[in-house]
Scaffold this motif. Structure first.
Motif, short mmCIF file in Angstrom:
data_model
loop_
_atom_site.label_atom_id
_atom_site.label_comp_id
_atom_site.label_asym_id
_atom_site.label_seq_id
_atom_site.Cartn_x
_atom_site.Cartn_y
_atom_site.Cartn_z
N PHE A 65 0.81 -1.21 0.00
CA PHE A 65 0.00 0.00 0.00
C PHE A 65 0.84 1.26 0.00
O PHE A 65 1.92 1.31 0.62
CB PHE A 65 -0.93 0.02 1.22
N MET A 66 0.34 2.26 -0.68
CA MET A 66 0.91 3.60 -0.58
C MET A 66 0.23 4.29 0.59
O MET A 66 -1.00 4.37 0.65
CB MET A 66 0.68 4.37 -1.89
N ALA A 67 1.03 4.76 1.55
CA ALA A 67 0.47 5.36 2.77
C ALA A 67 1.30 6.56 3.17
O ALA A 67 2.49 6.66 2.84
CB ALA A 67 0.46 4.34 3.91
N LYS A 68 0.69 7.47 3.90
CA LYS A 68 1.38 8.71 4.26
C LYS A 68 2.61 8.42 5.11
O LYS A 68 2.64 7.48 5.91
CB LYS A 68 0.43 9.66 4.98
N LYS A 69 3.61 9.24 4.94
CA LYS A 69 4.91 9.05 5.57
C LYS A 69 4.82 9.01 7.09
O LYS A 69 5.59 8.30 7.74
CB LYS A 69 5.85 10.18 5.13
N GLN A 70 3.87 9.76 7.67
CA GLN A 70 3.76 9.82 9.12
C GLN A 70 3.53 8.44 9.74
O GLN A 70 3.95 8.18 10.86
CB GLN A 70 2.63 10.77 9.54
N ARG A 75 6.59 4.99 15.98
CA ARG A 75 7.48 3.99 16.57
C ARG A 75 6.90 2.57 16.56
O ARG A 75 7.65 1.59 16.61
CB ARG A 75 7.84 4.39 18.00
N VAL A 76 5.55 2.45 16.50
CA VAL A 76 4.92 1.13 16.48
C VAL A 76 4.60 0.70 15.05
O VAL A 76 5.01 -0.38 14.60
CB VAL A 76 3.64 1.10 17.34
N SER A 77 3.86 1.54 14.35
CA SER A 77 3.44 1.16 13.00
C SER A 77 4.57 1.21 11.98
O SER A 77 4.56 0.46 11.00
CB SER A 77 2.29 2.06 12.53
N GLY A 78 5.57 2.09 12.23
CA GLY A 78 6.65 2.25 11.26
C GLY A 78 7.39 0.97 10.93
O GLY A 78 7.51 0.60 9.75
N PRO A 79 7.90 0.23 11.93
CA PRO A 79 8.59 -1.01 11.62
C PRO A 79 7.71 -2.03 10.89
O PRO A 79 8.19 -2.77 10.03
CB PRO A 79 9.01 -1.53 13.01
N LEU A 80 6.43 -2.07 11.24
CA LEU A 80 5.52 -2.99 10.56
C LEU A 80 5.33 -2.59 9.10
O LEU A 80 5.37 -3.44 8.21
CB LEU A 80 4.16 -3.01 11.27
N ARG A 85 6.85 -3.88 3.44
CA ARG A 85 7.29 -3.27 2.19
C ARG A 85 6.21 -2.39 1.56
O ARG A 85 6.06 -2.36 0.33
CB ARG A 85 7.80 -4.31 1.20
N HIS A 86 5.48 -1.68 2.41
CA HIS A 86 4.55 -0.68 1.91
C HIS A 86 5.35 0.55 1.45
O HIS A 86 6.57 0.63 1.68
CB HIS A 86 3.52 -0.30 2.97
N ILE A 87 4.68 1.48 0.81
CA ILE A 87 5.36 2.59 0.14
C ILE A 87 5.01 3.90 0.84
O ILE A 87 3.86 4.34 0.82
CB ILE A 87 4.94 2.65 -1.34
N PRO A 88 5.99 4.56 1.47
CA PRO A 88 5.70 5.84 2.14
C PRO A 88 5.49 6.97 1.14
O PRO A 88 6.19 7.06 0.13
CB PRO A 88 6.96 6.08 2.99
N VAL A 89 4.51 7.81 1.44
CA VAL A 89 4.19 8.94 0.57
C VAL A 89 4.40 10.23 1.35
O VAL A 89 3.71 10.48 2.34
CB VAL A 89 2.75 8.87 0.04
N ASP A 90 5.35 11.01 0.92
CA ASP A 90 5.55 12.35 1.46
C ASP A 90 4.81 13.31 0.54
O ASP A 90 5.18 13.50 -0.61
CB ASP A 90 7.04 12.68 1.49
N ARG A 91 3.73 13.90 1.06
CA ARG A 91 2.87 14.71 0.19
C ARG A 91 3.57 15.96 -0.35
O ARG A 91 3.12 16.55 -1.32
CB ARG A 91 1.58 15.08 0.93
N SER A 92 4.67 16.34 0.28
CA SER A 92 5.43 17.49 -0.23
C SER A 92 6.42 17.08 -1.31
O SER A 92 7.02 17.94 -1.96
CB SER A 92 6.16 18.20 0.91
N ALA A 93 6.62 15.77 -1.46
CA ALA A 93 7.57 15.27 -2.46
C ALA A 93 7.10 13.90 -2.93
O ALA A 93 7.73 12.87 -2.65
CB ALA A 93 8.97 15.20 -1.87
N GLY A 94 5.99 13.90 -3.65
CA GLY A 94 5.35 12.64 -4.02
C GLY A 94 6.01 11.88 -5.15
O GLY A 94 5.69 10.71 -5.38
N LYS A 95 6.95 12.49 -5.86
CA LYS A 95 7.56 11.84 -7.02
C LYS A 95 8.28 10.56 -6.64
O LYS A 95 8.21 9.55 -7.35
CB LYS A 95 8.53 12.80 -7.72
N ALA A 96 8.99 10.57 -5.51
CA ALA A 96 9.75 9.40 -5.09
C ALA A 96 8.82 8.21 -4.82
O ALA A 96 9.12 7.07 -5.21
CB ALA A 96 10.56 9.71 -3.83
#
Length: 246
Positions: A65-70, A75-80, A85-96
């Motif tokens: 899943f593509m999900a927001k970077k936050q 500390r709990v959800s991040g490692p999971l 192998r979900h995909i972080p989305v930084d809304r200020s830099a979505g190209k990556a």
């Protein structure tokens, strides 16, 4: 080797059993058993990604899943999230994030996207972002429209969580795959996707086995079906007023 995703799936299934959820999946045969694909799912609940992923289980596919970077920074959800192998989305830099999604699709992964970007308070399909169609076309993979219904009764925007009521029905419906028309504009193909998603949603809303009880506020039913959910126009006004992240 998948070390994180399978245990998370088992934990989710245990949660479903504890809550006594009545989950019905239709159309899973449309999900390819191998090769890349984009699942484009409706978005009414903070829990939709769990059930969207569950909809791919009959095909034994794991959805990235593509999900927001936050969420990845927590500390709990991040490692999971990273372990699955979900995909972080930084809304200020979505190209990556877009480029990573295309890479995963080309490697044969199934990528899950919520093209409305934010939860629909009206419980209809909002206008879609064009990135879903664009990434599928660039990677040369099909788009699988999906609708999920009933998840908002557990937890949605503007309502308290309800994770104690047992027996809530959850409907998941997968539509037939389609390819973005290379001769059509992104806008045309995105409108086509939205129409397919709305058609699926209309179908599962019509077939949904539960109705509001006598005297119950039908807040979870869209206005055009006789409920008290905001109209799309009212929902847009609420979104503009609150401007909260999903």
């Amino acid at each position: 080797m998948e070390l994180v995703y399978p245990p998370v799936i088992l934990a989710a299934k245990a949660m479903f059993k504890t809550l006594g959820l009545r989950i019905n999946v239709q159309g899973a045969e449309h999900i390819p058993d191998r090769g890349g694909a984009v699942i484009a799912c409706t978005h009414h609940s903070y829990l939709d990604f769990i059930f969207c992923g569950f909809g791919a289980q009959p095909a034994k596919r794991l959805v990235r899943f593509m999900a927001k970077k936050q969420v990845f920074d927590h500390r709990v959800s991040g490692p999971l999230m990273r372990g699955m192998r979900h995909i972080p989305v930084d809304r200020s830099a979505g190209k990556a994030a877009y480029e990573e999604a295309v890479r995963q699709l080309r490697r044969g992964e199934v990528v899950g996207v919520f093209p409305e970007a934010t939860i629909s308070r009206s419980f209809t399909v909002k206008e879609l972002k064009s990135g879903t169609v664009r990434m599928a076309a660039e990677a040369g993979v099909p788009i699988l429209p999906m609708a999920v219904w009933g998840t908002h009764r557990l937890w949605t925007k503007g309502r308290p969580r309800n994770l104690t009521k047992r027996g809530i029905a959850i409907s998941i419906r997968v539509g037939s795959p389609f390819a973005a028309d290379e001769d059509a504009s992104l806008d045309t193909s995105t409108k086509q996707l939205r129409g397919r998603m709305q058609q699926l949603l209309d179908g599962i809303q019509a077939d949904y086995p539960s109705k509001p009880a006598d005297g119950e506020d039908p807040w979870w039913v869209p206005g055009h079906l006789g409920g008290t959910a905001p109209t799309p126009e009212e929902a847009a006004e609420l979104d503009n007023r609150h401007r909260e992240d999903d």
